[in-house]
Design an enzyme around this catalytic site. Structure first.
Site, short mmCIF file in Angstrom:
data_model
loop_
_atom_site.label_atom_id
_atom_site.label_comp_id
_atom_site.label_asym_id
_atom_site.label_seq_id
_atom_site.Cartn_x
_atom_site.Cartn_y
_atom_site.Cartn_z
N GLU A 124 -7.39 -1.72 -15.42
CA GLU A 124 -7.82 -2.16 -14.10
C GLU A 124 -8.62 -1.05 -13.40
O GLU A 124 -9.66 -1.29 -12.79
CB GLU A 124 -6.58 -2.52 -13.26
CG GLU A 124 -6.86 -3.07 -11.89
CD GLU A 124 -7.30 -4.53 -11.89
OE1 GLU A 124 -7.02 -5.25 -12.88
OE2 GLU A 124 -7.93 -4.95 -10.91
N GLY A 177 -5.09 -12.43 -4.37
CA GLY A 177 -4.08 -11.41 -4.07
C GLY A 177 -2.78 -11.66 -4.81
O GLY A 177 -1.75 -11.07 -4.47
N LEU A 178 -2.80 -12.55 -5.82
CA LEU A 178 -1.58 -12.82 -6.59
C LEU A 178 -1.66 -12.22 -7.99
O LEU A 178 -0.93 -12.61 -8.89
CB LEU A 178 -1.30 -14.33 -6.65
CG LEU A 178 -1.12 -15.03 -5.29
CD1 LEU A 178 -0.89 -16.53 -5.48
CD2 LEU A 178 0.05 -14.43 -4.50
N HIS A 203 0.83 -1.21 0.00
CA HIS A 203 0.00 0.00 0.00
C HIS A 203 0.86 1.26 0.00
O HIS A 203 0.53 2.24 0.67
CB HIS A 203 -0.98 0.00 1.19
CG HIS A 203 -2.15 -0.92 0.95
ND1 HIS A 203 -3.22 -0.57 0.17
CD2 HIS A 203 -2.38 -2.20 1.35
CE1 HIS A 203 -4.09 -1.58 0.12
NE2 HIS A 203 -3.59 -2.58 0.82
N ILE A 204 1.95 1.20 -0.73
CA ILE A 204 2.74 2.43 -0.90
C ILE A 204 3.02 2.72 -2.37
O ILE A 204 3.59 3.76 -2.68
CB ILE A 204 4.08 2.39 -0.10
CG1 ILE A 204 4.94 1.21 -0.51
CG2 ILE A 204 3.82 2.35 1.40
CD1 ILE A 204 6.35 1.26 0.09
N GLY A 210 -8.84 -14.00 -7.20
CA GLY A 210 -9.18 -13.45 -5.89
C GLY A 210 -8.19 -13.85 -4.80
O GLY A 210 -8.52 -13.84 -3.62
N ASP A 219 1.34 -4.24 -9.61
CA ASP A 219 0.97 -5.58 -10.10
C ASP A 219 1.25 -5.73 -11.59
O ASP A 219 1.85 -6.71 -12.04
CB ASP A 219 -0.51 -5.85 -9.85
CG ASP A 219 -0.88 -5.71 -8.39
OD1 ASP A 219 0.03 -5.57 -7.56
OD2 ASP A 219 -2.09 -5.74 -8.08
C1 GLA Z 1 -3.18 -4.22 -5.04
C2 GLA Z 1 -2.96 -3.10 -6.06
C3 GLA Z 1 -1.51 -2.61 -6.05
C4 GLA Z 1 -1.02 -2.30 -4.64
C5 GLA Z 1 -1.38 -3.44 -3.67
C6 GLA Z 1 -1.07 -3.07 -2.24
O1 GLA Z 1 -2.48 -5.37 -5.40
O2 GLA Z 1 -3.32 -3.51 -7.36
O3 GLA Z 1 -1.37 -1.50 -6.91
O4 GLA Z 1 -1.52 -1.09 -4.21
O5 GLA Z 1 -2.75 -3.80 -3.75
O6 GLA Z 1 0.28 -2.90 -2.05
#
Ligand code: GLA
Length: 371
Positions: free
Chosen positions: A145, A109-110, A20-21, A107, A157
């Site tokens: 996205e 987170g990958l 989250h940065i 879903g 990502d």
């Molecule tokens: C998701 C978002 C990324 C990033 C992460 C958190 O994967 O797509 O851009 O912000 O959350 O680090």
């Protein structure tokens, strides 16, 4: 796959640290995975893109003349969105058949959606005979996205999915959108990825809310500091001026400032081969995401806590957006089997259902093979 001209792939990703940065202009530390999306593609001499999937009975025909009209398609909106943005940027989009085969769990987170978007753009460029500009592909996929999934995401990502390199992590500077590879060497340790199997409910709206909170914090800090993004705020500056921020906005910004510092330390630790130090930083990152950023939840906390208790594990944290999805843990190779047994049993006992362990390697981002 018989009858197709090219096999084009793009990777799912893990983020080792730096959560989250990316949308605050920070540096993050992701790596591409061998879990990936593969597209088998051939030109079809028509004005349509025909989509099919190895895992779905659906078939969707996208008319190249009206690519903007598929925003409500359940499975095809990402592909249509990517093709539309690509064409609008002046690229050639030619009629083709595309068969999708995705091994990135959805879903989780990958970054399955990044893998799908990035490979779609790479396939379009390949068919048109254009050189692959991976940075431009990542930036276009990020727009898709944002505009088609409603997540106001950062660049991490899509960039990692496009630019990943086998056996390397990357320090990705999200302000300049450039990267440096760091050999992914863990010595006696392995990276273990575990899915908590909780669906990401409300993830999009909470994600956008967090982002807005950091933007509100930045605006206030900019009244006293000459910074263009939150990642430029050093811990020193924050201890002087952070008091201007109140409540949750203070907490969110404190996470960002601390996490930026941890990324720098983590990259150094990996370069030095100090995996224990790296593990400690993973633990601190999870704690900050839990207590200050509030994006973990019961399930990810249960997984990380169980992992951190095991003697073979030197560090564990959630990876990706949070609110569900996966953890990454650094585990001594000799202890991996016992670790997996222990964490699986603890998780089931505390949460009531099973978690899932993935076997994945650090791999290339985009690949293109002529068939
Ligand atoms: C998701 C978002 C990324 C990033 C992460 C958190 O994967 O797509 O851009 O912000 O959350 O680090």
């Amino acid at each position: 796959m018989k009858g197709y001209d090219y096999k084009v792939t793009a990777a799912g990703r893990i983020n080792i640290i730096g959560e989250h940065i990316d949308y605050c202009g920070g540096k993050v530390f992701p790596a591409a995975l061998s879990l990936k999306n593969t597209i088998y593609v051939r030109p079809n001499g028509t004005d349509s893109i025909n989509l099919s999937w190895t895992t779905l009975p659906d078939k969707v025909k996208l008319d190249i003349g009206s690519l903007q009209s598929y925003a409500n398609e359940k499975y095809a909106k990402f592909q249509a969105g990517c093709a539309h943005l690509w064409k609008s940027a002046g690229h050639k989009v030619i009629g083709c058949d595309m068969l999708y085969d995705c091994t990135v769990p959805f879903g989780s987170g990958l970054s399955s959606s990044a893998a799908i978007e990035v490979s779609t753009l790479a396939a379009l460029a390949t068919l048109a005979g254009e050189p692959l500009d991976k940075r431009e592909i990542a930036l276009t996929a990020q727009r898709a996205e944002r505009e088609y999934a409603g997540v106001n995401c950062g660049i991490m990502d899509q960039y990692a999915s496009a630019n990943g390199k086998k056996d390397c992590a990357m320090i990705l500077d999200c302000k300049s959108v450039t990267h440096e590879y760091v050999p992914f060497r863990l010595g006696d340790y392995s990276l273990v990825i575990i899915n908590c199997n909780k669906p990401h409910n409300l993830a999009e709206s909470k994600y956008n809310e967090r982002r807005a909170e950091t933007e509100a914090g930045l605006e206030i800090l900019q009244t006293v500091l000459p910074v263009s993004c939150l990642a430029e705020v050093t811990p020193d500056m924050f201890s002087k001026h952070g008091g201007l921020l109140k409540g949750k906005v203070y907490d969110r910004c404190r996470h960002v400032v601390g996490e930026c510092e941890r990324v720098a330390l983590a990259a150094e630790a990996m370069k030095r081969g100090d995996i224990k130090e790296l593990g400690g930083l993973l633990n601190s990152s999870h704690k900050s995401l839990k207590e200050l950023y509030e994006v973990t939840g019961r399930e990810l906390d249960a997984l990380a806590e169980a992992a951190q208790k095991h003697p073979a594990c030197v560090g564990s944290r959630m990876t990706g957006a949070g609110f569900g999805g996966c953890t990454v843990s650094l585990v001594n190779k000799d202890g991996v089997d016992d670790f997996v047994k222990f964490v699986s049993a603890e998780y089931k006992k505390n949460i009531g259902y099973d978690c899932k362990i993935y076997n994945a390697e650090i791999s290339d981002g985009i690949t293109v093979e002529k068939l």
